[in-house]
Design a protein around this motif. Structure first.
Motif, PDB file in Angstrom:
ATOM      1  N   ASN A   1       0.839  -8.160   2.453  1.00  0.00           N
ATOM      2  CA  ASN A   1       2.079  -7.793   3.130  1.00  0.00           C
ATOM      3  C   ASN A   1       3.306  -8.248   2.347  1.00  0.00           C
ATOM      4  O   ASN A   1       4.317  -7.538   2.292  1.00  0.00           O
ATOM      5  CB  ASN A   1       2.103  -8.394   4.537  1.00  0.00           C
ATOM      6  CG  ASN A   1       1.062  -7.771   5.456  1.00  0.00           C
ATOM      7  OD1 ASN A   1       0.501  -6.718   5.163  1.00  0.00           O
ATOM      8  ND2 ASN A   1       0.792  -8.431   6.561  1.00  0.00           N
TER       9      ASN A   1
ATOM     10  N   ALA B   1       3.859  -5.712  -0.306  1.00  0.00           N
ATOM     11  CA  ALA B   1       4.276  -4.414   0.224  1.00  0.00           C
ATOM     12  C   ALA B   1       5.732  -4.408   0.667  1.00  0.00           C
ATOM     13  O   ALA B   1       6.432  -3.403   0.513  1.00  0.00           O
ATOM     14  CB  ALA B   1       3.359  -4.003   1.379  1.00  0.00           C
TER      15      ALA B   1
ATOM     16  N   ARG C   1       2.836  -1.335  -4.299  1.00  0.00           N
ATOM     17  CA  ARG C   1       1.481  -1.004  -3.846  1.00  0.00           C
ATOM     18  C   ARG C   1       0.557  -2.118  -4.314  1.00  0.00           C
ATOM     19  O   ARG C   1       0.359  -2.304  -5.517  1.00  0.00           O
ATOM     20  CB  ARG C   1       1.031   0.339  -4.426  1.00  0.00           C
ATOM     21  CG  ARG C   1      -0.408   0.722  -4.038  1.00  0.00           C
ATOM     22  CD  ARG C   1      -0.698   2.181  -4.343  1.00  0.00           C
ATOM     23  NE  ARG C   1      -0.580   2.500  -5.752  1.00  0.00           N
ATOM     24  CZ  ARG C   1      -1.585   2.430  -6.637  1.00  0.00           C
ATOM     25  NH1 ARG C   1      -2.789   2.013  -6.245  1.00  0.00           N
ATOM     26  NH2 ARG C   1      -1.380   2.759  -7.902  1.00  0.00           N
TER      27      ARG C   1
ATOM     28  N   ALA D   1      -7.152  -3.248   2.696  1.00  0.00           N
ATOM     29  CA  ALA D   1      -5.907  -3.161   1.932  1.00  0.00           C
ATOM     30  C   ALA D   1      -6.072  -2.410   0.617  1.00  0.00           C
ATOM     31  O   ALA D   1      -5.083  -2.162  -0.078  1.00  0.00           O
ATOM     32  CB  ALA D   1      -5.387  -4.562   1.637  1.00  0.00           C
ATOM     33  N   ASP D   2      -7.312  -2.070   0.279  1.00  0.00           N
ATOM     34  CA  ASP D   2      -7.622  -1.382  -0.981  1.00  0.00           C
ATOM     35  C   ASP D   2      -7.156  -2.205  -2.185  1.00  0.00           C
ATOM     36  O   ASP D   2      -6.520  -1.689  -3.107  1.00  0.00           O
ATOM     37  CB  ASP D   2      -6.995   0.011  -1.014  1.00  0.00           C
ATOM     38  CG  ASP D   2      -7.592   0.890  -2.114  1.00  0.00           C
ATOM     39  OD1 ASP D   2      -8.729   0.611  -2.540  1.00  0.00           O
ATOM     40  OD2 ASP D   2      -6.910   1.846  -2.547  1.00  0.00           O
TER      41      ASP D   2
ATOM     42  N   SER E   1       0.255  -2.958   4.643  1.00  0.00           N
ATOM     43  CA  SER E   1       0.727  -2.251   3.445  1.00  0.00           C
ATOM     44  C   SER E   1       0.764  -0.749   3.651  1.00  0.00           C
ATOM     45  O   SER E   1       1.682  -0.064   3.167  1.00  0.00           O
ATOM     46  CB  SER E   1      -0.152  -2.609   2.243  1.00  0.00           C
ATOM     47  OG  SER E   1      -1.529  -2.444   2.544  1.00  0.00           O
ATOM     48  N   HIS E   2      -0.206  -0.182   4.382  1.00  0.00           N
ATOM     49  CA  HIS E   2      -0.218   1.259   4.624  1.00  0.00           C
ATOM     50  C   HIS E   2       0.934   1.670   5.535  1.00  0.00           C
ATOM     51  O   HIS E   2       1.510   2.752   5.378  1.00  0.00           O
ATOM     52  CB  HIS E   2      -1.555   1.666   5.245  1.00  0.00           C
ATOM     53  CG  HIS E   2      -1.886   0.960   6.522  1.00  0.00           C
ATOM     54  ND1 HIS E   2      -2.058  -0.404   6.590  1.00  0.00           N
ATOM     55  CD2 HIS E   2      -2.055   1.426   7.790  1.00  0.00           C
ATOM     56  CE1 HIS E   2      -2.333  -0.757   7.841  1.00  0.00           C
ATOM     57  NE2 HIS E   2      -2.319   0.326   8.588  1.00  0.00           N
TER      58      HIS E   2
ATOM     59  N   ALA F   1       4.106   1.639   3.352  1.00  0.00           N
ATOM     60  CA  ALA F   1       4.114   2.797   2.447  1.00  0.00           C
ATOM     61  C   ALA F   1       4.571   4.057   3.172  1.00  0.00           C
ATOM     62  O   ALA F   1       5.363   4.852   2.631  1.00  0.00           O
ATOM     63  CB  ALA F   1       2.721   2.998   1.848  1.00  0.00           C
ATOM     64  N   ASP F   2       4.100   4.263   4.402  1.00  0.00           N
ATOM     65  CA  ASP F   2       4.492   5.458   5.160  1.00  0.00           C
ATOM     66  C   ASP F   2       5.985   5.448   5.483  1.00  0.00           C
ATOM     67  O   ASP F   2       6.655   6.490   5.402  1.00  0.00           O
ATOM     68  CB  ASP F   2       3.681   5.552   6.453  1.00  0.00           C
ATOM     69  CG  ASP F   2       2.254   6.018   6.227  1.00  0.00           C
ATOM     70  OD1 ASP F   2       1.925   6.363   5.072  1.00  0.00           O
ATOM     71  OD2 ASP F   2       1.470   6.032   7.195  1.00  0.00           O
TER      72      ASP F   2
ATOM     73  N   ASP G   1       7.848   6.211   2.266  1.00  0.00           N
ATOM     74  CA  ASP G   1       7.704   7.628   1.918  1.00  0.00           C
ATOM     75  C   ASP G   1       8.626   8.497   2.768  1.00  0.00           C
ATOM     76  O   ASP G   1       9.187   9.493   2.285  1.00  0.00           O
ATOM     77  CB  ASP G   1       6.249   8.077   2.133  1.00  0.00           C
ATOM     78  CG  ASP G   1       5.311   7.573   1.051  1.00  0.00           C
ATOM     79  OD1 ASP G   1       5.816   7.137  -0.011  1.00  0.00           O
ATOM     80  OD2 ASP G   1       4.082   7.606   1.262  1.00  0.00           O
TER      81      ASP G   1
ATOM     82  N   HIS H   1       1.307   4.308  13.803  1.00  0.00           N
ATOM     83  CA  HIS H   1       0.285   3.288  13.564  1.00  0.00           C
ATOM     84  C   HIS H   1       0.123   2.437  14.830  1.00  0.00           C
ATOM     85  O   HIS H   1       1.109   1.924  15.361  1.00  0.00           O
ATOM     86  CB  HIS H   1       0.689   2.390  12.396  1.00  0.00           C
ATOM     87  CG  HIS H   1       0.818   3.140  11.103  1.00  0.00           C
ATOM     88  ND1 HIS H   1      -0.251   3.367  10.264  1.00  0.00           N
ATOM     89  CD2 HIS H   1       1.895   3.732  10.516  1.00  0.00           C
ATOM     90  CE1 HIS H   1       0.159   4.053   9.211  1.00  0.00           C
ATOM     91  NE2 HIS H   1       1.448   4.286   9.339  1.00  0.00           N
TER      92      HIS H   1
END
Length: 336
Positions: free
Chosen positions: A78, A81, A86, A119-120, A200-201, A204-205, A208, A292
């Motif tokens: 976090n 992010a 990323r 979290a990839d 983090s996802h 990112a959204d 974006d 989310h």
């Protein structure tokens, strides 16, 4: 009289700022290039990267919706992010006390693995130390994270402007109340779970969708929302006004905080963000967050305003206005 380190130096308030800015950064001098943000964005040939590091000394190490392993990954990811990066890689250092149960270690490591997958990110290096009984509190973790900054954005609390909207993504204080209730045997931990989460996802959204309309983002950890907003106001030399009734606080959290004598505004979270967004894109940011489940309670709670630079004030339901100060340390709960 010899000066010594006290627990309040690690609580995230004014004493923490003194220790970091007045002692650590001052002595490191020109070898220190940090900006007191959650992570540092660095220029390297061909790209920009973000780096951060953190240590975790959670007590108790296992709790509802998480443990020290999940917090270590989520907290580091976090922090990367919120700088616009990323997350890609983590290191993991483990300090174990003699006598620590191997099954508990396996459980913590499984949480690290699962959170890293969510979290990839990949764990690329690590270290393990064992100390004598009594020289540590079971297990300590340290993580360092590296991410790549792919968007042409610079997120900074120095960029706030009057009219910008302050957004909080979830209930305030839940993690702290859950942990404190477990320690004190209050029974609230069954109704108020830790909010520990990889976000983090989510970030990112939002980026974006809103791009440079997002001025800055911070995860609301040590020192709580009150500390985050004071840091924003001081860095930007702006004033921030909060709408008290808009703050998302569970009744159980408020009740437990009152019993414990702590202020929800200064309680740590582990899955909650504070964003400052330009007024024309605040609704778009909310829509991206509401997609989310962990941010279903995201709401605008305040605004950057003209006023005394570096101050935060709250307008209550009855019209009263109070100042949200940066606490020096003694009133902050010691959660680790």
């Amino acid at each position: 009289m010899t000066e010594t380190v006290v627990l309040d130096h690690g609580a995230g308030g004014g004493m923490s700022q003194e220790l970091i800015g007045g002692t650590i950064a001052a002595i490191l001098a020109d070898t220190y290039v940090g900006e007191m943000e959650d992570s540092m964005v660095l220029e390297v040939p061909g790209t920009r990267i973000a780096m951060t590091t953190d240590s975790f000394v959670v007590d108790p190490i296992f709790f509802g919706n998480g443990d020290i392993g999940k917090i270590a990954v989520a907290g580091t990811v976090n922090d990367l992010a919120v700088s616009g990066a990323r997350p890609l890689y983590l290191t993991l250092a483990v300090v174990l006390e003699e006598g620590f149960a191997l099954e508990d270690l396996r459980r913590v490591l499984r949480s690290v693995r699962d959170a890293a997958r969510a979290a990839d990110v990949k764990i690329v290096a690590g270290d393990t130390k064992v100390v004598r009984r009594g020289e540590a509190d079971g297990i300590f973790l340290n993580t360092t994270g590296v991410g790549v900054v792919e968007r042409p954005l610079t997120l900074s609390s120095r960029t706030l402007r009057p009219g910008d909207q302050v957004i909080v993504t979830g209930h305030l204080g839940d993690h702290s109340i859950h942990i404190l209730s477990m320690r004190e045997g209050l029974g609230f931990e069954q109704r108020v779970q830790s909010d520990c989460a990889v976000l983090s996802h989510v970030i990112a959204d939002v980026l974006d969708e809103c791009g440079d309309a997002v001025r800055c983002i911070r995860d609301i950890t040590r020192g709580g929302l009150g500390t985050v907003l004071n840091e924003f106001a001081q860095a930007s030399a702006r004033a921030i006004e909060l709408a008290g009734p808009a703050l998302p606080i569970r009744p159980e959290t408020a009740m437990a905080a009152d019993m414990l004598g702590v202020d929800v505004m200064y309680l740590a979270n582990e899955g909650n963000l504070c964003l400052v967004v330009s007024p024309d894109r605040a609704q778009a940011a909310l829509e991206a967050l509401h997609a989310h489940p962990e941010c279903a309670r995201a709401a605008v709670v305040g605004e950057v305003v003209d006023g005394e630079p570096g101050t935060v004030r709250m307008v209550h339901a009855d019209g009263r206005t109070t100042t949200v100060d940066l606490l020096y340390g003694a009133q902050l709960p010691r959660l680790c």
